[in-house]
Design an enzyme around this catalytic site. Structure first.
Site, PDB file in Angstrom:
ATOM      1  N   TYR A  35       0.837  -1.192   0.000  1.00  0.00           N
ATOM      2  CA  TYR A  35       0.000   0.000   0.000  1.00  0.00           C
ATOM      3  C   TYR A  35       0.882   1.257   0.000  1.00  0.00           C
ATOM      4  O   TYR A  35       0.671   2.187  -0.781  1.00  0.00           O
ATOM      5  CB  TYR A  35      -0.911  -0.015   1.230  1.00  0.00           C
ATOM      6  CG  TYR A  35      -1.806   1.194   1.357  1.00  0.00           C
ATOM      7  CD1 TYR A  35      -3.037   1.229   0.697  1.00  0.00           C
ATOM      8  CD2 TYR A  35      -1.431   2.291   2.115  1.00  0.00           C
ATOM      9  CE1 TYR A  35      -3.862   2.333   0.809  1.00  0.00           C
ATOM     10  CE2 TYR A  35      -2.249   3.401   2.225  1.00  0.00           C
ATOM     11  CZ  TYR A  35      -3.467   3.417   1.574  1.00  0.00           C
ATOM     12  OH  TYR A  35      -4.282   4.511   1.682  1.00  0.00           O
ATOM     13  N   SER A  81      -2.113  11.955  10.785  1.00  0.00           N
ATOM     14  CA  SER A  81      -1.356  10.740  10.508  1.00  0.00           C
ATOM     15  C   SER A  81       0.120  11.086  10.684  1.00  0.00           C
ATOM     16  O   SER A  81       0.445  12.156  11.188  1.00  0.00           O
ATOM     17  CB  SER A  81      -1.676  10.227   9.119  1.00  0.00           C
ATOM     18  OG  SER A  81      -0.961  10.930   8.161  1.00  0.00           O
ATOM     19  N   GLU A 115       8.025   6.069  21.325  1.00  0.00           N
ATOM     20  CA  GLU A 115       7.024   5.085  21.748  1.00  0.00           C
ATOM     21  C   GLU A 115       6.855   4.023  20.663  1.00  0.00           C
ATOM     22  O   GLU A 115       7.037   4.321  19.494  1.00  0.00           O
ATOM     23  CB  GLU A 115       5.631   5.735  21.903  1.00  0.00           C
ATOM     24  CG  GLU A 115       5.560   6.969  22.713  1.00  0.00           C
ATOM     25  CD  GLU A 115       4.322   7.802  22.351  1.00  0.00           C
ATOM     26  OE1 GLU A 115       3.278   7.224  22.014  1.00  0.00           O
ATOM     27  OE2 GLU A 115       4.439   9.027  22.386  1.00  0.00           O
ATOM     28  N   LYS A 117       4.899   2.015  17.937  1.00  0.00           N
ATOM     29  CA  LYS A 117       3.752   2.371  17.103  1.00  0.00           C
ATOM     30  C   LYS A 117       2.806   1.180  17.081  1.00  0.00           C
ATOM     31  O   LYS A 117       3.081   0.153  16.462  1.00  0.00           O
ATOM     32  CB  LYS A 117       4.210   2.714  15.684  1.00  0.00           C
ATOM     33  CG  LYS A 117       3.103   3.228  14.792  1.00  0.00           C
ATOM     34  CD  LYS A 117       3.670   3.762  13.491  1.00  0.00           C
ATOM     35  CE  LYS A 117       2.613   4.422  12.629  1.00  0.00           C
ATOM     36  NZ  LYS A 117       1.558   3.495  12.178  1.00  0.00           N
ATOM     37  N   LYS A 291       8.440  11.819  18.887  1.00  0.00           N
ATOM     38  CA  LYS A 291       7.738  13.102  18.949  1.00  0.00           C
ATOM     39  C   LYS A 291       8.599  14.118  19.675  1.00  0.00           C
ATOM     40  O   LYS A 291       9.133  13.808  20.751  1.00  0.00           O
ATOM     41  CB  LYS A 291       6.414  12.943  19.703  1.00  0.00           C
ATOM     42  CG  LYS A 291       5.463  11.964  19.036  1.00  0.00           C
ATOM     43  CD  LYS A 291       4.264  11.664  19.909  1.00  0.00           C
ATOM     44  CE  LYS A 291       3.448  10.527  19.271  1.00  0.00           C
ATOM     45  NZ  LYS A 291       2.428   9.997  20.175  1.00  0.00           N
ATOM     46  N   CYS A 411      -8.839 -40.023   5.540  1.00  0.00           N
ATOM     47  CA  CYS A 411      -8.742 -41.150   6.462  1.00  0.00           C
ATOM     48  C   CYS A 411      -9.012 -42.464   5.727  1.00  0.00           C
ATOM     49  O   CYS A 411      -9.548 -42.451   4.631  1.00  0.00           O
ATOM     50  CB  CYS A 411      -9.727 -40.973   7.622  1.00  0.00           C
ATOM     51  SG  CYS A 411     -11.428 -41.385   7.196  1.00  0.00           S
TER      52      CYS A 411
HETATM   53  S1  IVH Z   1       0.804   9.819  17.196  1.00  0.00           S
HETATM   54  C1  IVH Z   1       0.306  13.450  15.440  1.00  0.00           C
HETATM   55  N1  IVH Z   1       1.654   7.693  18.484  1.00  0.00           N
HETATM   56  O1  IVH Z   1      -0.246   5.516  13.728  1.00  0.00           O
HETATM   57  C2  IVH Z   1      -0.074  12.331  16.247  1.00  0.00           C
HETATM   58  N2  IVH Z   1       0.315   7.384  16.559  1.00  0.00           N
HETATM   59  O2  IVH Z   1       0.468   6.455  11.088  1.00  0.00           O
HETATM   60  C3  IVH Z   1      -0.602  11.239  15.454  1.00  0.00           C
HETATM   61  N3  IVH Z   1      -0.203   5.051  16.055  1.00  0.00           N
HETATM   62  O3  IVH Z   1      -3.114   7.453  13.207  1.00  0.00           O
HETATM   63  C4  IVH Z   1      -0.527   9.960  16.083  1.00  0.00           C
HETATM   64  N4  IVH Z   1       0.893   4.190  17.754  1.00  0.00           N
HETATM   65  O4  IVH Z   1      -3.318   5.271  14.600  1.00  0.00           O
HETATM   66  C5  IVH Z   1       0.957   8.152  17.440  1.00  0.00           C
HETATM   67  N5  IVH Z   1       2.419   5.898  19.737  1.00  0.00           N
HETATM   68  C6  IVH Z   1       1.727   6.375  18.703  1.00  0.00           C
HETATM   69  C7  IVH Z   1       1.051   5.530  17.811  1.00  0.00           C
HETATM   70  C8  IVH Z   1       0.360   6.072  16.735  1.00  0.00           C
HETATM   71  C9  IVH Z   1       0.135   3.941  16.693  1.00  0.00           C
HETATM   72  C10 IVH Z   1      -1.005   5.103  14.827  1.00  0.00           C
HETATM   73  C11 IVH Z   1      -2.182   6.033  14.893  1.00  0.00           C
HETATM   74  C12 IVH Z   1      -1.947   7.034  13.800  1.00  0.00           C
HETATM   75  C13 IVH Z   1      -1.071   6.268  12.874  1.00  0.00           C
HETATM   76  C14 IVH Z   1      -0.258   7.183  12.011  1.00  0.00           C
END
Ligand code: IVH
Length: 716
Positions: A35, A81, A115, A117, A291, A411
């Site tokens: 994708y 996203s 963190e 994901k 972040k 069988c």
């Molecule tokens: S932050 C700007 N933190 O990943 C903040 N997203 O690809 C946006 N996701 O839509 C999200 N773990 O569904 C953030 N620790 C995490 C995350 C996380 C999973 C997902 C979430 C987001 C997508 C973006």
């Protein structure tokens, strides 16, 4: 130029189709990596031809528009996203961009929260005055679906935030997910009931949350990690890290692996460490997220289109490999289900060796057109179960023949194969041997199930031994397990190859140790269609003793309407189970087999659930219109406190909780002399209890509890 415009149009419709499959149907047809490739190609083309970019291009939106069945909710702050980083260099470039944007010197320190994901689906939870008022999915980022009733039954989502100083409006965002273990168990259940089997935990979480009936959501073990926020009337922290602490302190689960990093090196180190432990985690992740820690800097950095400049997702490489299909074998399950399995030339996929992959059923084989001799791409879907993604056509041997699904059981009896029917009477996907317990393969599987870990749990009696004992004629049915020792004078097991005095003594001791069994294990061990562990437990709890359950099932099999009603009123027990029980107990052979078995074992009565709350172990019925709780919420609450919630009033009901305009159930309660209380009394009864029960759950947020609310924790 023409060709490019055409390709762009093609990519857009292709991506739209995959969005629909992924978001609306929870049934993706391609991997995330594929994708991403499509999106990347589209982005590159659009960058080269900005005049062809249109607002409805998928590059301008996140995900797909919400599906029709839920009400729409506009997010007060859009749900974003993340941009992807695939390599370490991408991460370095990201940090440099941040530094440049903020005008920091090259040596200046920038802290990042790192963190995992989580591969689930993102949710926004709106709390007003500390009370959960709304839950919404991301949808297209601007508008999501109203899943309020459903989020209220997710165990890790508090209905009210803990503690003081809670801002008037708090929109908590995070990920709903299902653990790998829960996903596997759910799929097993779904498969046995002939229902949708999910491809990975993410899909099962999405499918479970987006149920029109919250009771279904409640029955699925979902969890939630908080990691972001939307509208907040006041921010109680100045950093991302402190916000995570704040969430934890107020009763929300945050990811325990999150870490505060001070340099690019620490970020890359974190990525590496998480990748190493990835396989051992009980939930799927597809990368890590970095972040910028300072919220004032986040504010200044802002967004580019939908992606924050202050965050990036550092993805893990896809776990895929190609290998050759050496054979396609048919496995016969305990209930006669035939499952085709591809036997592969062993190949490493993301750290594990894969040599067997289920092809599920005839339809799947046909769709993939997998043939013996084919080279196939294998992926570990969401880290758990390997699956065949597709065939590498260029590598197909000339003489490869389409696979023909057998019409008879493999069988020795070669009984005819029949396709299951769905409840609606359509032909299902599952093929089944019609031989029932005449089929030796089914009997072996049945015996294996009987002695398996979650059933009688007899150590030393595994697949190999069961098969041997069955073929020798020593164990033909469950009761034989318990008479084996007594017959050993003639069998002389110790003289068999692979056995000795010691191992035989051990085996007999293991069997003896299991002669007493709990009712729930016993019921599960019988291997009745559609009666899994959960159902077994529900039946055991509901009837208390084998005698009572046995009696009810005999009455059911004889067509007794009251027995059927009684079962129907129980939680977790539906038509499918009832029909299956009726059929099972109507069969004389089954009844005789059980008769012989119960002469050998002692079945312990069901334990009453521990007295943790005044309603634990009680059976409640809710009726009428409740004011402060939805019906689903009331049910979920009661169940969390150990009660059984039933749909109809009977002599077994302990309490009826009646709201406004309660009718026939209230009359029935009066007739039977069942105690009645109103909603306020119910809440008062459990109110104190809720505090106690949840406080004792322990651990969560303990490390943060000592932190003052808006303390910057970056010093840790
Ligand atoms: S932050 C700007 N933190 O990943 C903040 N997203 O690809 C946006 N996701 O839509 C999200 N773990 O569904 C953030 N620790 C995490 C995350 C996380 C999973 C997902 C979430 C987001 C997508 C973006």
């Amino acid at each position: 130029m023409r060709a490019e415009a055409e390709r762009i149009a093609e990519l857009r419709s292709e991506i739209a189709r995959h969005n629909h499959l992924y978001y609306d149907l929870d049934r993706p047809a391609i991997s995330d990596a594929e994708y991403d490739e499509l999106m990347q190609e589209l982005r590159t083309l659009e960058r080269a031809h900005p005049e062809l970019v249109s607002p409805d291009s998928p590059t301008q939106r996140v995900g797909s528009p919400p599906a029709g069945k839920f009400a729409k909710i506009r997010h007060s702050v859009p749900m974003l996203s993340l941009a992807n980083a695939l390599t370490g260099d991408d991460v370095i470039a990201f940090v440099e961009r941040v530094r440049r944007f903020l005008g920091l010197e090259s040596g200046a320190r920038i802290d990042f929260t790192a963190e995992p994901k989580i591969d689930g689906l993102s949710l926004s939870l709106r709390y007003e005055q500390g009370t959960l008022v709304r839950g919404a999915t991301r949808g297209d980022g601007t508008e999501g679906e109203d899943v309020t009733a459903n989020v209220k039954v997710v165990a890790g989502i508090p209905h009210s935030l803990k503690g003081r100083d809670i801002p008037e409006v708090c929109e908590v965002r995070g990920e709903v997910y299902m653990t790998k273990a829960a996903f596997l168990a759910l799929n097993e259940q779904q498969g046995a009931a002939g229902k949708t089997v999910f491809a990975n935990p993410r899909n099962s979480a999405a499918g479970s949350l987006r149920q029109l009936d919250p009771a279904v959501t409640a029955s699925r073990p979902l969890k939630f990690f908080a990691y972001a926020w939307g509208e907040m009337s006041v921010l109680r922290a100045r950093t991302q890290w402190a916000m995570l602490g704040w969430f934890a302190q107020h009763g929300l689960e945050t990811n325990p692996l999150a870490r505060l990093c001070h340099s690019v090196e620490e970020l890359l180190e974190f990525h590496h460490e998480i990748e190493l432990v990835r396989a051992t985690l009980d939930y799927d992740i597809d990368g890590v997220v970095y972040k910028v820690d300072r919220l004032d800097w986040q504010e200044r950095l802002g967004f580019v289109s939908r992606d924050p400049r202050w965050a990036v997702a550092h993805k893990f490489p896809a776990q895929r490999a190609t290998t050759v299909v050496n054979a396609i074998e048919i496995q016969v399950g305990r209930t006669g289900a035939l499952t085709p399995v591809a036997k592969l030339a062993p190949v490493g996929v993301g750290g594990v060796v894969v040599s067997n992959v289920s092809l599920h059923n005839e339809d799947v084989i046909r769709k993939l057109d997998v043939r013996v001799g084919d080279t196939v791409t294998v992926q570990r879907a969401g880290d758990v179960i390997p699956q065949v993604l597709g065939v590498v056509r260029e590598r197909r041997p000339r003489d490869a023949q389409p696979y023909v699904f057998p019409q008879t059981c493999p069988c020795p009896l070669a009984t005819a194969v029949v396709r299951d029917r769905t409840a609606a009477g359509e032909v299902g996907a599952r093929a089944r041997c019609s031989g029932e317990l005449a089929c030796p393969y089914q009997r072996i599987e049945h015996l294996r199930h009987f002695v398996s870990r979650r059933a009688f749990d007899i150590e030393g009696l595994g697949e190999k031994q069961i098969t041997l004992f069955f073929e020798k004629g020593w164990i033909q049915e469950p009761a034989d397990v318990f008479t084996l020792a007594a017959r050993n004078d003639t069998i002389k097991l110790e003289e068999q190859e692979g056995f000795g005095e010691v191992s035989v003594r051990k085996l007999f001791a293991a069997i003896e140790a299991r002669r007493t069994v709990s009712l729930e294990r016993f019921v599960y061990a019988l291997g009745i269609h559609h009666v899994g562990e959960t159902t077994g437990r529900a039946l055991a709890r509901g009837y208390g003793s084998w005698r009572a359950l046995r009696e009810a099932c005999s009455r059911l099999a004889a067509g007794d309407a009251e027995a059927r009603q009684e079962l129907d009123a129980m939680d977790q027990i539906g038509e499918t189970v009832i029909d299956s029980l009726a059929a099972y107990f109507a069969d004389r052979h089954n009844v005789e087999r059980i008769e012989r078995l119960t002469q050998q074992v002692r079945i312990r009565d069901a334990e009453q659930p521990a007295r943790i709350s005044p309603i634990a172990g009680k059976t409640l019925v809710f009726t009428g219109h409740l004011e402060r709780l939805t019906r689903e919420e009331a049910k979920a609450l009661a169940e969390r406190l150990g009660a059984t919630v039933s749909g109809s009033v009977s002599r077994k009901t302990d309490w009826v909780v009646a709201g406004a305009e309660a009718g026939s159930k209230l009359r029935k309660a009066a007739e039977l002399g069942v105690q009645v209380m109103d909603e306020a009394q119910f809440l008062a009864l459990i109110g104190a209890q809720r505090g106690e029960g949840e406080g004792g759950e322990g651990g969560r947020g303990a490390r943060d509890a000592a932190e003052p609310d808006d303390e910057d924790r970056s010093g840790e």
